[in-house]
Write a protein that holds these residues in place. Structure first.
Motif, PDB file in Angstrom:
ATOM      1  N   THR A 143      45.786  51.695  35.717  1.00  0.00           N
ATOM      2  CA  THR A 143      44.731  50.446  35.858  1.00  0.00           C
ATOM      3  C   THR A 143      44.503  50.135  37.284  1.00  0.00           C
ATOM      4  N   SER A 149      43.998  40.729  38.848  1.00  0.00           N
ATOM      5  CA  SER A 149      45.386  41.311  38.101  1.00  0.00           C
ATOM      6  C   SER A 149      46.470  41.241  38.965  1.00  0.00           C
ATOM      7  N   TRP A 153      50.035  39.362  37.639  1.00  0.00           N
ATOM      8  CA  TRP A 153      51.236  40.096  37.578  1.00  0.00           C
ATOM      9  C   TRP A 153      52.049  39.053  38.417  1.00  0.00           C
TER      10      TRP A 153
END
Length: 251
Positions: A143, A149, A153
């Motif tokens: 990904t 993102s 995370w």
């Protein structure tokens, strides 16, 4: 008027000479022939039993036909493929004795079925290999990481890590006697955030951290460093006052 019974008897005599071992006469109006392809595979043999039931006006109408597998496993649609081919041949042979023709055609249909099966299996293998390759490529690609993102995370990681640390601290505190547990909690409450960060975690071991019951072992290096800083500040203050006094005298 056609003598259909006589025509069947005549055909049966011919069939007995052609198929001495394969032919089975069941009754006056029913017989069976075991048919194999011209090229038989030792590893995967196929033998089909052709059951023929004469109608009252055979051969002016086709007989009833059934197929049973003696050797080899086939799918229902493969068996239907052979039966449909036989019925088509029977319709084309109306008006003449056709059992030998049907047996010969069945040999060809068995061979065609085997070829179709190999093609189908090869196609299924190719499709499975393609799906596996695509899945492997997708796993390798992974990904794409973006700022958003990565931030999500990192936030999740920090939260989970804090929860793990909290559980570990709770477990260590639960292992202490009640008095030591309370002292440790008060000590942690007094420490600054920087001190907690530098220490990483509260390390409590009954023999090393506590000399006697009720005593609490503190990291005195924290206080020694603070005392040294205070001394530096005092010395700096004295030096500054002396400098100011000298300036006053000069004036």
């Amino acid at each position: 008027m056609t003598d259909y019974a006589e025509e069947r008897r005549s055909e049966l005599e011919v069939l007995e000479s052609i198929f001495p071992d394969e032919l089975e006469v069941i009754s006056d109006d029913q017989l069976a022939i075991q048919v194999e392809p011209d090229v038989q595979s030792e590893r995967e043999p196929y033998t089909v039993r052709l059951l023929v039931t004469y109608t009252d006006t055979y051969p002016d109408e086709p007989p009833e036909l059934e197929l049973d597998m003696v050797e080899g496993d086939v799918l229902d649609d493969e068996l239907q493929f052979m039966l449909d081919g036989l019925k088509e041949t029977a319709d084309e042979s109306i008006g003449m004795a056709m059992v030998f023709t049907l047996a010969s055609r069945l040999k060809e249909l068995i061979a065609e079925m085997i070829v179709k099966r190999k093609v189908r299996i090869a196609r299924e293998d190719d499709e499975r290999f393609r799906r596996e390759e695509e899945a492997l490529a997708a796993r390798k690609k992974g990904t794409p990481v973006t700022k958003e993102s990565f931030a999500a995370w990192a936030a999740k990681f920090e939260k989970e890590f804090a929860q793990i640390q909290k559980r570990e601290e709770d477990d260590r505190l639960k292992a202490l006697p009640p008095k030591e547990r309370e002292e440790t909690r008060r000590w942690v409450a007094k420490l600054t955030g920087r001190q907690l960060f530098e220490q990483g975690a509260i390390t409590v071991e009954s023999d090393a951290a506590f000399g006697e019951e009720g005593d609490v072992a503190l990291d005195i290096s924290q206080y020694e460093r603070r005392a040294a800083e205070d001394e530096d500040e005092d010395e700096h203050g004295v030096t500054e006052r002396l400098r100011l006094a000298d300036l006053s005298d000069d004036e």
